[in-house]
Design a protein around this motif. Structure first.
Motif, PDB file in Angstrom:
ATOM      1  N   GLN A 120      17.020  11.256  64.654  1.00  0.00           N
ATOM      2  CA  GLN A 120      16.307  12.223  64.025  1.00  0.00           C
ATOM      3  C   GLN A 120      15.149  11.600  63.732  1.00  0.00           C
ATOM      4  N   ASN A 121      13.976  12.280  63.645  1.00  0.00           N
ATOM      5  CA  ASN A 121      12.868  11.995  63.074  1.00  0.00           C
ATOM      6  C   ASN A 121      12.639  11.622  61.602  1.00  0.00           C
ATOM      7  N   ASP A 122      13.040  10.393  61.239  1.00  0.00           N
ATOM      8  CA  ASP A 122      13.153  10.049  59.833  1.00  0.00           C
ATOM      9  C   ASP A 122      12.403   8.698  59.752  1.00  0.00           C
ATOM     10  N   ASN A 123      11.575   8.358  60.192  1.00  0.00           N
ATOM     11  CA  ASN A 123      10.824   7.374  60.119  1.00  0.00           C
ATOM     12  C   ASN A 123       9.100   7.741  60.483  1.00  0.00           C
ATOM     13  N   ASP A 133      11.737   5.111  65.192  1.00  0.00           N
ATOM     14  CA  ASP A 133      12.675   6.151  65.959  1.00  0.00           C
ATOM     15  C   ASP A 133      12.492   6.129  67.345  1.00  0.00           C
ATOM     16  N   ILE A 134      13.012   6.602  68.450  1.00  0.00           N
ATOM     17  CA  ILE A 134      12.958   6.700  69.755  1.00  0.00           C
ATOM     18  C   ILE A 134      12.622   7.947  70.309  1.00  0.00           C
ATOM     19  N   GLY A 158       9.681   8.834  68.473  1.00  0.00           N
ATOM     20  CA  GLY A 158       8.730   7.606  68.463  1.00  0.00           C
ATOM     21  C   GLY A 158       7.505   7.642  69.228  1.00  0.00           C
ATOM     22  N   TRP A 159       7.039   8.826  69.932  1.00  0.00           N
ATOM     23  CA  TRP A 159       6.022   8.642  70.692  1.00  0.00           C
ATOM     24  C   TRP A 159       4.924   9.176  69.880  1.00  0.00           C
ATOM     25  N   LEU A 160       3.897   8.109  69.791  1.00  0.00           N
ATOM     26  CA  LEU A 160       2.757   8.224  68.658  1.00  0.00           C
ATOM     27  C   LEU A 160       1.360   8.752  69.466  1.00  0.00           C
ATOM     28  N   ASN A 165      10.252  17.394  65.909  1.00  0.00           N
ATOM     29  CA  ASN A 165       9.993  18.582  65.625  1.00  0.00           C
ATOM     30  C   ASN A 165       9.358  18.685  64.372  1.00  0.00           C
ATOM     31  N   VAL A 166       9.667  18.079  63.463  1.00  0.00           N
ATOM     32  CA  VAL A 166       9.031  17.812  61.958  1.00  0.00           C
ATOM     33  C   VAL A 166       8.157  16.677  62.321  1.00  0.00           C
TER      34      VAL A 166
END
Length: 762
Positions: A563-566, A605-606, A610-612, A659-660
């Motif tokens: 999940q996008n938690d970082n 994240d991956i 994790g794509w910046l 997503n967020v």
């Protein structure tokens, strides 16, 4: 029609004679010639050359107006004024013009004017055989009594033929038969009337409607002959000259005692060769029949069926003789009598009786073959063969009847092992049949209940289970569930669940799981962190409540979903106090496209999480600096001018693609200096940058090592799942997750390496 034709003909003859008379009276000059043609000639057929036959000058015909004087009817002929030849204007039907008049003459008056001359021409229409004889009816029906005497005559309608002379009807012929001959009378006017003459006595019962039909043929005298036919059907009328005749010489029948009322004993049959009421037969008992027999039997007057009217008892009387008679329905009926012998047969009228003397309502499914279920007794009130009973059961292979030492006693025993899970209740039908003729039987059904024993282990609905859980799940909430079923019943099928905790190092994660012992719902006591734990495996045991208890276990594979938690972490620039700030000095004489600096960031994240991406939030001069959204490189968009400020502040936003989306910011202060100052500062900066590059390389190595370890673990898990033959689904889903994990990690590695390649440090 014939009279009308004659009137027309006489009118024409009168008009012709009157015209000739006037011409002779007035002119006194006339000549006459005669021609003949066949009827039905084609149009424009030459009839004759009038000019030649009369000796007229052909060249003067047209000038003198040579013509045929028109009649009241349509002209049949025309004359050519150029050559004096007479032609038929159309095909001529002799029967239309002259009907039956013979000969058929057409009178023509021709006129020459200036000077006036009248010449008469007679044309005879010759008949051809173009009509066949025709009867007024195609079928003639005659009704003749079978009492008619030989020599009787029956007039028939004559046929008609429009032709005349030899082409008219010349003779009649009758088809070959033994009862009639043909006689023809000539009544003048070319009419011949046929008669049928009876030459042999008719017998309706032999001839049957003179089912031979006769054919009357009329023939004319043409060559070839033409003919017409009429079918004559002779119906022979009946007289009552035959008595009914029974179909058999003797009637004898066997009748069972106790035959139901209304049972047909026998059906007698008599026929009468006469027709109508004379041939309709009715049946009755003789008037001398015993009154007791009238109470036991009855007869159907129309069908001849003798039926049972009362109770028939063999012990009272074993034979009955009944006198019956058959009569026709004539006013003076004829009657025939016949005897019917009825023999009463003793019957097997008592069925066997089955009684269950001892019965075990249920037996355990692990009972051995030969276990007694019930004791059966059979009895039959009849004697002899009628009382001898044979006992058997249906086709159920699990049970058998074992004869007892005592007569007419049986034991119902098990024949093969029982399995309650396949069948829990057996309806065993016992059939008792005696040896009577006909045999009587009775049946009794016993319901045998098979009781359960604990002989089945719980079975899981899937093996192995594969679940996917999002990280950061809610603690103490159900995350997934397992389900097992037991084919036993009651306590033997009551299942409880527990997690197998063996205390091994690989099984430590089970300490953070709990399971509902009744429902199989599994709860996580804490949240999972994908960055710490990607996958784990444990076993669940399902046990029934039987004695002794049986159990089975199943492997559960759990994959943690990222999940996008970082939030992104800025690696460069970083100030001495740890904030994401940095100062860059740029010579004033640099050109457009000069690399000012590169913002480096990392996300734990991956995949997409994790794509910046990089973007400029604040910049003092948009025309001077540009930012690459994928690499974080800051480059000059143009050369510096004297009017540009000496210091510029850039605020860069770094955000991921979850997503967020989560983000971080970095601040870069760009100072524009003279080239000499920039050269001096570059030495200090390159030393600092080397140290930073070393740090980046260190992070890259850590990341690459972690991803490689994760990949090896996934491969090992998938191989273990692959060889679980019972469930291929877990293998496929595990492969998919491994691919996703590897894809996300690979994307992160590629991104880090790309950064280094772009800058030239790797």
């Amino acid at each position: 029609m014939e009279q009308r034709g004659r009137k027309v003909w006489w009118a024409r003859q009168f008009w012709f004679a009157f015209t000739v008379f006037l011409d002779v009276l007035c002119n006194g000059a006339s000549a006459q010639i005669r021609y003949s043609i066949s009827e039905e000639v084609q149009r424009e057929t030459v009839v004759g050359n009038i000019a030649k036959d009369l000796g007229l000058d052909k060249s003067a015909l047209k000038d003198r107006g040579y013509r045929i004087v028109a009649s009241l009817t349509e002209p049949l002929f025309r004359v050519n004024q150029n050559d004096g030849i007479l032609y038929a204007k159309r095909g001529i039907d002799r029967e239309e013009v002259c009907d039956r008049t013979s000969p058929c003459l057409i009178n023509l008056k021709t006129v020459l004017e200036n000077p006036l001359e009248i010449h008469y021409v007679v044309v005879e229409i010759l008949d051809i055989n173009d009509h066949s004889p025709v009867f007024p009816e195609k079928e003639k029906r005659l009704e003749i009594s079978e009492s008619a005497l030989t020599g009787a005559k029956f007039q028939l309608q004559a046929a008609r033929d429009p032709d005349v002379g030899q082409f008219s009807i010349q003779q009649y012929k009758l088809s070959q038969n033994e009862y009639f001959r043909l006689e023809v009378k000539d009544r003048g006017e070319d009419r011949k009337v046929p008669f049928l003459v009876l030459q042999k006595q008719l017998d309706r019962e032999t001839v049957r409607k003179l089912n031979q039909s006769l054919t009357l043929t009329a023939l004319d005298g043409g060559k070839p002959q033409q003919s017409g036919e009429m079918e004559i059907i002779v119906n022979v009328l009946d007289i009552n000259d035959n008595a009914p005749v029974f179909s058999k010489e003797f009637y004898s029948v066997m009748l069972d005692e106790n035959a139901p009322i209304g049972t047909t004993v026998i059906q007698v049959n008599a026929t009468d060769l006469d027709a109508g009421p004379n041939g309709e037969v009715i049946y009755s008992f003789s008037s001398i029949l015993n009154s007791r027999l009238l109470k036991l039997f009855d007869i159907n007057p129309s069908t001849g069926e003798i039926i049972v009217k009362g109770l028939i008892d063999y012990e009272e009387r074993d034979t009955y003789e009944i006198e019956i008679q058959a009569s026709d329905k004539s006013l003076a009926p004829l009657t025939t009598q016949k005897s019917v012998i009825i023999k009463i047969v003793d019957i097997n009228d008592n069925a066997p009786v089955i009684e269950v003397t001892s019965f075990s309502n249920s037996i355990p499914e692990d009972s051995r073959p030969g276990t007694t279920v019930a004791l059966i007794s059979v009895n039959d009130l009849d004697s002899g063969l009628n009382g001898k009973v044979i006992c058997s059961i249906g086709d159920d292979v699990h049970f058998a009847l074992s004869p007892s030492l005592q007569d007419k006693m049986y034991s119902l025993v098990t024949k093969s092992p029982l399995d309650r899970e396949r069948k829990s209740t057996y309806d065993v039908t016992i059939i008792a049949k005696d040896a009577g003729q006909p045999s009587l039987s009775s049946a009794k059904t016993i319901s045998v209940v098979v009781s359960d024993v604990n002989d089945n282990r719980p079975e899981f609905s899937l093996s192995p289970y594969t679940f996917y859980v999002n990280e950061a799940n809610e603690p103490r909430a159900s995350v997934f569930s397992v389900k097992a079923f037991d084919r036993d019943e009651t306590e033997n099928a009551l299942i409880s669940y527990h997690i197998l905790r063996d205390g091994s190092k690989d099984n430590k994660v089970t300490s953070f799981l709990n399971i509902n012992t009744e429902s199989g719902d599994i709860l996580a006591l804490k949240s999972f962190d994908f960055e710490t734990l990607k996958t784990f495996q444990f076993q669940v045991v399902a046990s029934d409540s039987g004695t002794p208890s049986l159990s089975s276990n199943v492997t559960v594979n759990v994959f943690i979903l990222d999940q996008n938690d970082n939030a992104p972490v800025v690696l460069y620039p970083v100030s001495s106090n740890g904030s994401a700030e940095g100062v860059e000095e740029v010579p004033r004489n640099v050109n457009a496209g000069h690399l000012v600096t590169k913002v480096r960031a990392y996300d734990a994240d991956i995949g997409y999480n994790g794509w910046l991406l990089f973007s400029l939030q604040e910049v003092t001069d948009h025309s001077l600096f540009g930012l690459d959204r994928y690499t974080g490189q800051i480059r000059t968009l143009r050369s510096f001018t004297e009017t540009d400020e000496a210091e510029h502040k850039l605020v860069i936003l770094v955000k991921d693609n979850g997503n967020v989306s989560l983000s971080a910011t970095a601040t870069v202060v760009v100072k524009v200096v003279e080239p000499k100052e920039a050269f001096a500062a570059s030495d200090v900066k390159s030393a600092t940058k080397d140290e930073e590059d070393n740090n980046v390389t260190f992070y890259l190595m850590i990341t690459l090592g972690s991803v490689s370890t994760l990949f090896l673990i996934s491969v090992i898990v998938l191989i273990a799942i692959r060889y679980e033959r019972r469930r291929a689904r877990g293998y496929l889903v595990g492969c998919l997750v491994a691919v996703l994990l590897w894809s996300g990690a690979s994307a992160q590695i590629r991104y880090s390496i790309t950064e280094e390649v772009n800058e030239g440090t790797v």
